[in-house]
Design an enzyme around this catalytic site. Structure first.
Site, PDB file in Angstrom:
ATOM      1  N   GLU A 108       0.925   4.163   1.840  1.00  0.00           N
ATOM      2  CA  GLU A 108       1.223   4.640   3.221  1.00  0.00           C
ATOM      3  C   GLU A 108       2.383   3.658   3.718  1.00  0.00           C
ATOM      4  O   GLU A 108       3.207   4.036   4.233  1.00  0.00           O
ATOM      5  CB  GLU A 108       0.030   4.640   4.198  1.00  0.00           C
ATOM      6  CG  GLU A 108      -1.023   5.775   3.431  1.00  0.00           C
ATOM      7  CD  GLU A 108      -2.088   4.906   2.612  1.00  0.00           C
ATOM      8  OE1 GLU A 108      -3.147   5.421   2.752  1.00  0.00           O
ATOM      9  OE2 GLU A 108      -2.033   3.750   2.172  1.00  0.00           O
ATOM     10  N   CYS A 140      -2.700  -0.005   7.188  1.00  0.00           N
ATOM     11  CA  CYS A 140      -1.926   1.381   7.091  1.00  0.00           C
ATOM     12  C   CYS A 140      -2.290   2.280   8.449  1.00  0.00           C
ATOM     13  O   CYS A 140      -1.488   3.102   8.704  1.00  0.00           O
ATOM     14  CB  CYS A 140      -2.384   2.146   5.833  1.00  0.00           C
ATOM     15  SG  CYS A 140      -1.436   1.097   4.534  1.00  0.00           S
ATOM     16  N   HIS A 143       0.902  -1.294   0.001  1.00  0.00           N
ATOM     17  CA  HIS A 143       0.114  -0.174  -0.188  1.00  0.00           C
ATOM     18  C   HIS A 143       0.936   1.192   0.103  1.00  0.00           C
ATOM     19  O   HIS A 143       2.159   1.278   0.539  1.00  0.00           O
ATOM     20  CB  HIS A 143      -0.804   0.073   1.273  1.00  0.00           C
ATOM     21  CG  HIS A 143      -2.237  -0.972   1.161  1.00  0.00           C
ATOM     22  ND1 HIS A 143      -3.225  -0.695   2.047  1.00  0.00           N
ATOM     23  CD2 HIS A 143      -2.453  -1.865   0.378  1.00  0.00           C
ATOM     24  CE1 HIS A 143      -4.107  -1.825   1.547  1.00  0.00           C
ATOM     25  NE2 HIS A 143      -3.360  -2.573   0.676  1.00  0.00           N
ATOM     26  N   CYS A 181      -6.250   2.393   4.947  1.00  0.00           N
ATOM     27  CA  CYS A 181      -6.854   0.895   5.326  1.00  0.00           C
ATOM     28  C   CYS A 181      -6.978   0.784   6.907  1.00  0.00           C
ATOM     29  O   CYS A 181      -6.057   1.037   7.709  1.00  0.00           O
ATOM     30  CB  CYS A 181      -6.448  -0.143   4.361  1.00  0.00           C
ATOM     31  SG  CYS A 181      -4.681  -0.695   4.943  1.00  0.00           S
TER      32      CYS A 181
END
Length: 177
Positions: free
Chosen positions: A81, A115, A79, A105
């Site tokens: 982040e 995240c 992801h 998320c």
């Protein structure tokens, strides 16, 4: 100075996109500029039918770009982040802000930590985003969890259309009858 042509509006902007540095976080103008740069990173993502295309930038209190990431940059399930925070190598300067095109998320299928958890563990005190995660793939509670933990969360909904445009592969056009 470099220009940018919006894919959703087709209009040209002469906004300066931060590379190594830019305005210190905290003002509406600075937040919009850094968030627009994060949205630009999201355009580098390879669209897949099971994930959003997201860009993220970590900015120091002095306006220095500390790290960035985008979905699936280094691995198929990474992801934005997650990648940006990993690039900090465990050191988060005081006053850092995470700019992310989409709400972080709060649950992960492919990793043990979300995240949102990674942001909290890193000690980030401020998150700026353009769009809350639509409930297409998961019931996201990132904003609620971050705020409950004392993180300042700023929503720049004026840039949400750009995020939807980047993720058009997940937002089918409405059917007209």
């Amino acid at each position: 100075m470099s220009g940018y042509k919006s894919r959703s509006t087709g209009r040209r902007s002469e906004r300066r996109w931060p590379a190594d540095g830019g305005p210190p976080p905290g003002t509406v103008e600075a937040d919009r500029e850094w968030l627009a740069a994060a949205i630009e990173l999201s355009r580098r993502c390879r669209p897949v039918p099971t994930a959003y295309s997201v860009g993220a930038i970590v900015v120091g209190a002095d306006g220095r770009r500390l790290a960035d990431g985008w979905s699936r940059r280094a691995a198929g399930t990474e992801h934005a982040e997650e990648g940006a925070l990993a690039a900090l190598n465990g050191v988060t300067p005081a006053g850092a802000t995470v700019y992310t095109s989409l709400e972080p998320c709060s649950t992960r299928r492919s990793r043990p930590r979300s995240c949102t958890e990674l942001i909290l563990t890193a000690g980030i005190g401020r998150v700026v985003l353009a769009l809350r995660e639509p409930p297409l793939l998961a019931a996201c509670q990132g904003v609620r969890l971050l705020r409950a933990a004392g993180v300042e969360v700023v929503e720049q909904v004026g840039l949400a259309a750009e995020v939807r445009s980047v993720n058009a592969h997940l937002f089918p056009e409405p059917q007209v009858h």
